[in-house]
Design an enzyme around this catalytic site. Structure first.
Site, PDB file in Angstrom:
ATOM      1  N   GLU A 161      -2.989   1.772   3.211  1.00 21.43           N
ATOM      2  CA  GLU A 161      -3.891   2.786   3.756  1.00 21.43           C
ATOM      3  C   GLU A 161      -4.507   2.325   5.074  1.00 21.43           C
ATOM      4  O   GLU A 161      -5.560   1.679   5.077  1.00 21.43           O
ATOM      5  CB  GLU A 161      -5.011   3.127   2.763  1.00 21.43           C
ATOM      6  CG  GLU A 161      -4.566   3.968   1.591  1.00 21.43           C
ATOM      7  CD  GLU A 161      -5.707   4.339   0.663  1.00 21.43           C
ATOM      8  OE1 GLU A 161      -5.513   5.218  -0.191  1.00 21.43           O
ATOM      9  OE2 GLU A 161      -6.806   3.740   0.778  1.00 21.43           O
ATOM     10  N   GLU A 247       0.023   7.212  -3.916  1.00 20.95           N
ATOM     11  CA  GLU A 247      -1.227   6.941  -4.637  1.00 20.95           C
ATOM     12  C   GLU A 247      -2.011   8.231  -4.737  1.00 20.95           C
ATOM     13  O   GLU A 247      -2.213   8.925  -3.745  1.00 20.95           O
ATOM     14  CB  GLU A 247      -2.060   5.873  -3.921  1.00 20.95           C
ATOM     15  CG  GLU A 247      -3.371   5.545  -4.631  1.00 20.95           C
ATOM     16  CD  GLU A 247      -4.172   4.476  -3.907  1.00 20.95           C
ATOM     17  OE1 GLU A 247      -3.555   3.481  -3.461  1.00 20.95           O
ATOM     18  OE2 GLU A 247      -5.414   4.633  -3.758  1.00 20.95           O
TER      19      GLU A 247
END
Length: 482
Positions: A161, A247
Site C-alpha cells: 500500500e 486486500e
C-alpha cells in the site's frame, strides 16, 4: 539461479527450482488452472478461460506468527474453500528489515504449504514505504522468483500500500525495478500496489506499465470505501487493465467499527460481476473487527463456529457460496444471550445516553421515558429468537395484539407483521459487557436510536460509538412482569 524468457515461457539454466515445486494434487485449484495469465484485462488460466481466485490474507508476519504454518493453510484450504492465500510479510516495525532470515523462513513455510496443497500464494512485500527500501525489495523478489519461478502457484505483490507517493514518478519506477528482478526468473503474475493505500487504481490505469501478466491492486474496507472506489475500479477496467482485490475488509479502514453488511454485499456482488479475484484481511485473532478469528483461536486451524468473529463467519460463508445478506448478522457468539425467551419473561431496554427506557404508546409509536412511567408494562419487551442471528421484538403489555417492532416510514413503530417481514427482524450486536446496538435486518445500516431531543425513538444510520444507539437489556423478574 538464473532463467531466460522464451516466448512467454521460462527455460531454467539451473534446475534448483524443480526441487521446491511438485505436481499439484488432483482436483486442486492449481491442477485445474495451472499457469495464470492476463489476457485482454482479465485473469485467465492456462487454457485461456477466465478464473477468479478467492482467499484469505495472513496478518503482518512479525505480529501474528502463530498462524504462519502449514496446518493453518491446510484448514483454510479444506474448511474455508480458499484457492489463494496471501503471505503478508511485514517489512518495517520489526519485520524483514530487522530480521530478514526469520521473515523469509515464514514466507517459505507458507509458500511450501500452498504448493503441497495445490493453491495459489501471494508473496506480499507488506510495506507502506517500499520506495525507501528499493534495493532490499529487489534482492528479496529476485531470490523468491529464483526459488519459486517454476511454480505456477506463486504470485508476487511488490508494494502492499503506497501512501501519497506519485504514481508516475515514484511508484511506477519502483514497480519496474521489481518486475525486472522477478522476470529474470518467471513470467508469473505480479500484482502492483497503487497510490493512496492501493485505491487510486484508475490513476495507474491511465499511465500503465507495459509488461505482460501484471494486475493492479486495489484495497477496500466496506464501511469506508463505497461507490466512489467502485467507480475508480470500473474506470480502470474500462481502460483494459487487470485488477486484483488483494486486500479487503468487512469493516472500517482502520480494522475496527461495525461490520458493514450492506456494503460488503455490494462489494462482493461487484467482484463477482467483474470476475475480480479477492483476498480478505485477515487470519488473525487480534481484538478488532477485521480479524476472522476470536482471541485465543487455535494457531493451527480446526476452528469451530465459536472461534470465528462476525467477519470470519461472513467471509467463510461467502467462500462457500452460502452467505446470504437476508440472513446476515452477528455470529452466535456476538448475539446477546436473550433473557426473555418465554411467555412469562421480559426485559427493559435502557438507553446508555440518557438512562431512559424504551416504552410503547397505545397508538403504536415509541418513546423514551423515565422509570416513573404511568404504565410500567409498556416498558417491558420480549424477544423471539430466530435463525440464530435475527429476533422479533414485541411489547409485553401489547403481546396479545401481536404487535412487533418494525421499521416503517415513520422510522419505527409497533405493527402486526407477517413471519417473512425482514423489516420486523432485528439483530443485537454486543458493544460491551452490557449494551447492544439493535440493527434492522431489512435496512442493515439502520439501528434503533434516541433522537437529539431525547424524546423520540426512531431508526437511522448511526455511528457505532453513538451512546444514543446503545441499549442495556435489563431482565425483569417474574414478579415484575406478572
Amino acid at each position: 539461479v538464473r532463467a531466460e524468457l522464451f516466448s512467454g515461457c521460462v527455460r531454467p539454466l539451473i534446475t534448483f527450482a524443480l526441487l521446491v515445486c511438485m505436481t499439484a494434487p488432483s482436483g486442486s485449484a492449481v491442477a485445474e488452472h495451472g499457469q495464470l495469465q492476463v489476457q485482454n484485462g482479465k485473469l485467465v488460466n492456462d487454457r485461456g478461460f477466465a478464473v477468479r481466485l478467492r482467499g484469505m490474507s495472513l496478518f503482518w508476519s512479525q505480529w501474528s506468527t502463530q498462524f504462519w504454518n502449514e496446518d493453518t493453510i491446510r484448514w483454510l484450504c479444506e474448511d474455508w474453500n480458499i484457492t489463494v492465500v496471501r503471505a503478508a510479510m511485514g517489512v518495517e516495525g520489526g519485520g524483514y528489515l530487522e530480521n530478514p532470515d526469520i521473515e523469509k523462513q515464514r514466507v517459505q513455510e507458507v509458500v511450501s504449504a500452498a504448493i503441497r496443497l495445490g493453491i495459489y500464494v501471494i508473496i506480499d512485500w507488506h510495506d507502506h514505504h517500499a520506495d525507501q527500501h528499493i534495493d532490499g525489495a529487489a534482492a528479496f523478489f529476485e531470490e523468491m522468483a529464483s526459488r519459486y519461478g517454476r511454480c505456477p502457484n506463486v504470485l508476487f505483490e511488490t508494494f502492499n500500500e503506497p501512501e501519497y507517493q506519485s504514481w508516475s514518478d515514484v511508484i511506477k519506477p519502483y514497480h519496474l525495478r521489481m518486475i525486472a528482478a522477478i522476470r529474470m526468473h518467471t513470467p508469473n503474475l505480479i500484482i502492483l500496489g497503487t497510490r493512496t493505500w492501493s485505491q487510486d487504481v484508475d490513476d495507474a490505469a491511465s499511465d500503465p506499465i507495459d509488461e505482460r501478466n501484471i494486475a493492479y491492486a486495489f484495497h477496500f474496507y466496506a464501511a469506508t470505501h463505497k461507490d466512489a472506489l467502485r467507480k475508480k475500479v470500473a474506470d480502470a477496467l474500462s481502460r483494459g487493465v487487470a485488477v486484483f482485490a488483494s486486500e479487503w475488509g468487512t469493516c472500517a479502514a482502520d480494522g475496527n467499527g461495525a461490520v458493514d453488511i450492506q456494503e460488503t454485499h455490494e462489494w462482493l456482488s461487484f467482484l463477482e460481476k467483474h470476475q475480480i479475484s479477492d483476498v480478505n484481511w485477515a487470519i488473525n485473532d487480534k481484538l478488532e473487527a477485521a480479524s476472522a478469528l476470536r482471541p485465543g483461536a487455535h494457531p493451527r486451524g480446526a476452528w469451530g463456529e465459536s472461534d470465528l468473529t462476525q467477519s470470519g463467519k461472513l467471509v467463510r460463508g461467502s467462500l462457500h457460496g452460502t452467505w446470504n445478506i437476508a440472513d446476515a448478522g452477528v455470529g452466535a457468539q456476538d448475539v446477546v444471550p436473550l433473557p426473555v425467551v418465554s411467555e412469562h419473561h421480559a426485559c427493559s431496554l435502557r438507553n446508555r445516553w440518557t438512562g431512559s427506557v424504551l416504552c410503547a404508546t397505545l397508538d403504536g409509536s415509541l418513546a423514551a421515558q423515565r422509570d416513573d412511567s404511568s404504565d410500567r408494562s409498556l416498558a417491558m419487551w420480549s424477544f423471539a429468537q430466530g435463525s440464530g442471528v435475527c429476533t422479533r421484538v414485541a411489547n409485553k403489555a401489547l403481546l396479545g395484539l401481536n404487535l412487533n417492532l418494525v421499521i416503517d416510514f415513520r422510522g419505527v413503530a409497533l405493527m402486526r407483521v407477517d413471519d417473512d417481514w425482514s423489516s420486523a427482524k432485528w439483530r443485537l450486536e454486543v458493544v460491551d459487557d452490557v449494551h447492544v446496538i439493535i440493527w434492522n435486518v431489512w435496512k442493515p445500516k439502520f439501528a434503533l436510536n434516541l433522537s437529539a431531543d431525547q424524546q423520540q425513538v426512531t431508526t437511522c444510520e448511526i455511528e457505532r460509538d453513538w451512546w444514543s444507539a446503545m441499549w442495556k437489556l435489563e431482565p425483569l423478574s417474574e414478579d415484575e412482569v406478572m
